[in-house]
Design a protein around this motif. Structure first.
Motif: not given
Length: 177
Positions: A10-15, A69-83
């Motif tokens: 549903x959502x994926x992103x970085x800081x 850039x590496x600090x920001x892109x090395x963190x990924x946030x994901x929201x799915x319909x399950x977790x």
């Protein structure tokens, strides 16, 4: 993150880059300091060479931008319909997952500066844990993240209701006569 069969994102992103603006400001201060030191060293040698101080400033600036850039892109946030899923790190990897049904409260935090920059943190309170470190930090428009979690929870509830509607009713319990 590997998506399981039947699961959809549903959502994926970085800081946001705005969330590490403080890091960039410190980096620019380091660039100025590095250029000043290089100019001072060349001045002490009685020969001012602006190319050396400019080169030092450029090198430090490139390093600051790359590290940010590496600090920001090395963190990924994901929201799915399950977790919910958080992945951090380049050389060492930290991953955190929680099932969507465990999320009890979703809170946002924004300081005055973060409100101006339109970034913030989204904290998730999960059932049965004392761990309060499950948060999406530095996300752009934290309200949209809250809405994505709400959407995911509603989808999950609809799936559960549909699954219950498809199940045959339980057999009646035998009675003693």
């Amino acid at each position: 993150m590997e998506v399981q069969p039947g699961e959809h994102v549903i959502f994926t992103g970085h800081p946001s880059w705005r969330s590490i603006l403080g890091f960039y400001i410190k980096g620019i201060a380091l660039v100025v300091l590095g250029a000043g030191v290089a100019a001072l060293v060349t001045l002490i040698s009685n020969k001012v060479d602006w190319a050396i101080s400019g080169g030092a400033a450029a090198a430090i600036l490139v390093l600051v931008v790359l590290v940010g850039l590496v600090r920001r892109m090395s963190t990924t946030y994901t929201i799915t319909d399950r977790r919910l899923h958080i992945r951090r790190g380049v050389f060492t990897r930290e991953t955190r997952d929680t099932r969507l049904e465990r999320v009890q409260n979703v809170n946002t935090r924004q300081s005055l500066l973060e409100r101006v920059l339109r970034v913030g943190a989204v904290d998730f309170d999960t059932a049965g844990t004392e761990d309060s470190d499950f948060a999406f930090v530095g996300v752009s428009s934290p309200r949209k993240v809250v809405e994505a979690v709400d959407k995911a929870q509603r989808e999950r509830e609809r799936e559960r209701e549909a699954a219950l509607a498809d199940e045959p009713p339980p057999a009646p319990a035998p009675t003693d006569l």
